[in-house]
Design a protein around this motif. Structure first.
Motif, mmCIF file in Angstrom:
data_model
loop_
_atom_site.group_PDB
_atom_site.id
_atom_site.type_symbol
_atom_site.label_atom_id
_atom_site.label_comp_id
_atom_site.label_asym_id
_atom_site.label_seq_id
_atom_site.Cartn_x
_atom_site.Cartn_y
_atom_site.Cartn_z
ATOM 1 N N ASP A 229 0.908 -1.013 -0.035
ATOM 2 C CA ASP A 229 -0.537 0.088 -0.291
ATOM 3 C C ASP A 229 1.359 0.835 -0.303
ATOM 4 O O ASP A 229 -0.001 2.606 -0.747
ATOM 5 N N ALA A 230 1.709 1.596 0.899
ATOM 6 C CA ALA A 230 2.655 2.781 0.487
ATOM 7 C C ALA A 230 3.689 2.860 -0.767
ATOM 8 O O ALA A 230 3.389 3.709 -0.814
ATOM 9 N N LEU A 231 4.232 1.673 -1.297
ATOM 10 C CA LEU A 231 4.590 1.553 -2.124
ATOM 11 C C LEU A 231 3.589 2.762 -3.146
ATOM 12 O O LEU A 231 4.390 2.325 -4.495
ATOM 13 N N MET A 232 2.778 1.423 -3.667
ATOM 14 C CA MET A 232 1.884 2.366 -4.425
ATOM 15 C C MET A 232 1.142 3.463 -4.352
ATOM 16 O O MET A 232 0.727 4.420 -4.847
ATOM 17 N N LYS A 233 0.705 4.418 -3.353
ATOM 18 C CA LYS A 233 1.028 5.543 -2.474
ATOM 19 C C LYS A 233 1.826 6.089 -3.643
ATOM 20 O O LYS A 233 1.918 7.598 -3.414
ATOM 21 N N ASN A 234 2.623 5.750 -3.099
ATOM 22 C CA ASN A 234 4.422 6.452 -3.335
ATOM 23 C C ASN A 234 5.372 6.072 -4.734
ATOM 24 O O ASN A 234 5.963 7.107 -5.039
ATOM 25 N N HIS A 235 4.991 5.690 -5.879
ATOM 26 C CA HIS A 235 5.591 5.202 -6.736
ATOM 27 C C HIS A 235 4.128 4.908 -7.724
ATOM 28 O O HIS A 235 2.741 4.654 -7.300
ATOM 29 N N ASP A 236 4.618 4.959 -8.940
ATOM 30 C CA ASP A 236 3.771 4.997 -10.403
ATOM 31 C C ASP A 236 3.832 2.643 -9.774
ATOM 32 O O ASP A 236 4.336 2.643 -11.009
ATOM 33 N N THR A 237 3.061 1.974 -8.866
ATOM 34 C CA THR A 237 3.138 0.743 -9.671
ATOM 35 C C THR A 237 2.429 -0.085 -8.584
ATOM 36 O O THR A 237 1.576 0.621 -8.016
ATOM 37 N N ARG A 238 1.822 -1.067 -9.556
ATOM 38 C CA ARG A 238 0.459 -1.518 -8.625
ATOM 39 C C ARG A 238 0.981 -2.970 -8.694
ATOM 40 O O ARG A 238 1.851 -3.445 -8.877
ATOM 41 N N ILE A 239 0.664 -3.654 -6.720
ATOM 42 C CA ILE A 239 1.376 -4.774 -6.651
ATOM 43 C C ILE A 239 0.294 -5.537 -6.145
ATOM 44 O O ILE A 239 -0.625 -5.401 -5.822
ATOM 45 N N ARG A 240 0.219 -6.762 -6.805
ATOM 46 C CA ARG A 240 -0.298 -7.774 -6.055
ATOM 47 C C ARG A 240 -0.052 -8.784 -5.378
ATOM 48 O O ARG A 240 1.080 -9.634 -5.814
ATOM 49 N N ILE A 241 -0.674 -9.010 -4.526
ATOM 50 C CA ILE A 241 -0.028 -10.286 -3.750
ATOM 51 C C ILE A 241 -0.688 -11.633 -3.793
ATOM 52 O O ILE A 241 -1.766 -12.115 -3.605
ATOM 53 N N LEU A 242 -0.175 -13.151 -4.116
ATOM 54 C CA LEU A 242 -0.197 -14.619 -4.023
ATOM 55 C C LEU A 242 0.021 -14.948 -3.081
ATOM 56 O O LEU A 242 0.656 -15.187 -2.555
ATOM 57 N N PRO A 243 -1.766 -15.579 -2.120
ATOM 58 C CA PRO A 243 -0.821 -16.039 -0.775
ATOM 59 C C PRO A 243 -0.906 -17.485 -1.116
ATOM 60 O O PRO A 243 -1.431 -18.433 -2.209
ATOM 61 N N SER A 244 -0.215 -17.922 0.136
ATOM 62 C CA SER A 244 0.356 -19.296 0.000
ATOM 63 C C SER A 244 0.694 -20.208 1.217
ATOM 64 O O SER A 244 1.423 -19.654 1.856
#
Length: 385
Positions: free
Chosen positions: A60-75
């Motif tokens: 969340d912090a990186l998406m707020k501060n940078h032009d990036t989208r992040i998804r998390i794959l749980p296992s």
């Protein structure tokens, strides 16, 4: 003999080959001017775990501060978290001690289709671990564990290795205690609460240990003294990624009543060695410099400060891109360089041993079903375990 020939000879890497083929066909993610990829996918523990919560907070912090989208794959499994990283489906893994097991080719990673993985750490916060005992078991020191009932967990090498290391600190092994086998982490702690075991290992902040603290048995954490050089030598012979840590947070602990426990890294942001140095540098910088935006997300997030999460020991060497930023940040020292070099040397030795063992097994026509026992013995003979 090449690694490709070995895998072909063993005919045991179908799932990895498929994944690698898919990864090879994918376009590399575009990067913003600051070097952070425009899109990232991370693997992590299951939803509800601390590892997933921490990865989500940083994302969340990186998406707020940078032009990036992040998804998390749980296992919920080590293979489930590491396989997507190996195949390129995810770019980083938020991993635990499977990093060490994978670099050493032990447990799940002793299989022919795995072998020693060339992993590198980006950052990883310290987490405390100890053997919590029932207070009424009258265990004052680790030496008092001799003959006591210690909870172990079936098919959980991460927990069991930590327990073995703590026993080794006191010169003990499983043969010196009564092993109580349990099916899960929760069951291990509950075996102490219910009086079926005298001690169980875990993280002091776990709610389960609060239950033990509130039970008629009470809770006590035997110290693992930082100044006991021989004890630490014995402990690190089991796993070199542990460090001393004085803990004040958790069941039965406070500023007035701390305990000397062990620290390990969880979760660790992990990549393969061949990931771009510039990309890892940019990611490390982004995580470190976004700290103010996630440090309040959970009680443990302050431990992600760069001076705590950006230094060894860890389960694998730090990536050169991470080291470059950590030196700029003023937290990486010559002593850390020495540790990193030693860990790299060990990994190269394991990789060479795996190659030699594989050649020997093929020359002997060893059936695949006998490989893991053969490799375990080969490790003992050539690597000391």
């Amino acid at each position: 003999m090449t690694a490709d020939r070995r895998i072909t000879a063993f005919a045991a890497a179908g799932i990895l080959a498929i994944g690698l083929g898919l990864a090879a066909s994918a376009d590399a993610p575009a990067q913003a001017a600051d070097g952070v990829p425009n899109q990232m996918m991370w693997s992590a523990y299951d939803v509800g775990s601390t590892g997933h919560a921490e990865a989500s907070a940083v994302a969340d912090a990186l998406m707020k501060n940078h032009d990036t989208r992040i998804r998390i794959l749980p296992s919920g499994t080590s293979i489930g978290r590491l396989l997507p990283l190996k195949t390129g489906r995810v770019s980083q893994g938020w991993l635990a001690n499977e990093v060490f097991f994978a670099t050493e080719a032990i447990h799940d990673f002793a299989a022919q289709e795995w072998g020693p993985q060339d992993l590198r750490v980006v950052m990883g916060r310290p987490a405390s671990y100890g053997l919590a005992t029932a207070k009424d078991a009258n265990i004052k020191t680790l030496a008092d564990l001799k003959g006591k009932r210690i909870a172990y967990i079936k098919a959980n090498p991460s927990i069991n290795t930590k327990n073995d290391a703590i026993l080794a600190f006191a010169g003990l092994t499983r043969d010196d205690v009564e092993v109580v086998e349990t099916p899960s982490y929760a069951a291990a702690v509950r075996s102490v609460i219910e009086g079926r075991a005298d001690a169980a290992g875990g993280v002091p902040t776990s709610a389960l240990f609060r239950e033990l603290e509130a039970s008629p048995h009470g809770i006590f954490w035997p110290d693992i003294p930082a100044d006991d050089a021989k004890g630490w030598e014995n402990l690190r012979a089991i796993a070199p990624f542990f460090a001393p840590n004085t803990e004040t947070l958790g069941a039965g602990l406070s500023e007035e009543q701390p305990a000397e426990l062990i620290a390990y890294r969880y979760p660790m942001v992990t990549v393969y060695a061949d990931q771009s140095e510039d990309e890892v540098y940019a990611l490390t910088k982004a995580i470190a410099e976004s700290f103010d935006d996630y440090k309040g997300a959970t009680k443990v997030m302050p431990l992600w400060s760069v001076n705590q999460a950006g230094v060894p020991p860890a389960d694998a060497p730090f990536h050169p891109g991470a080291v470059r930023y950590l030196k700029e940040a003023g937290v990486w020292t010559d002593a850390h360089d020495t540790w990193n070099a030693k860990r790299l040397e060990r990994m190269k030795a394991v990789q060479a041993a795996w190659d030699a063992a594989t050649d020997e097994a093929l020359d002997k026509g060893l059936p695949g079903k006998e490989w893991e026992a053969f490799w375990e013995q080969y490790r003992k003979d050539h690597l000391g375990g």
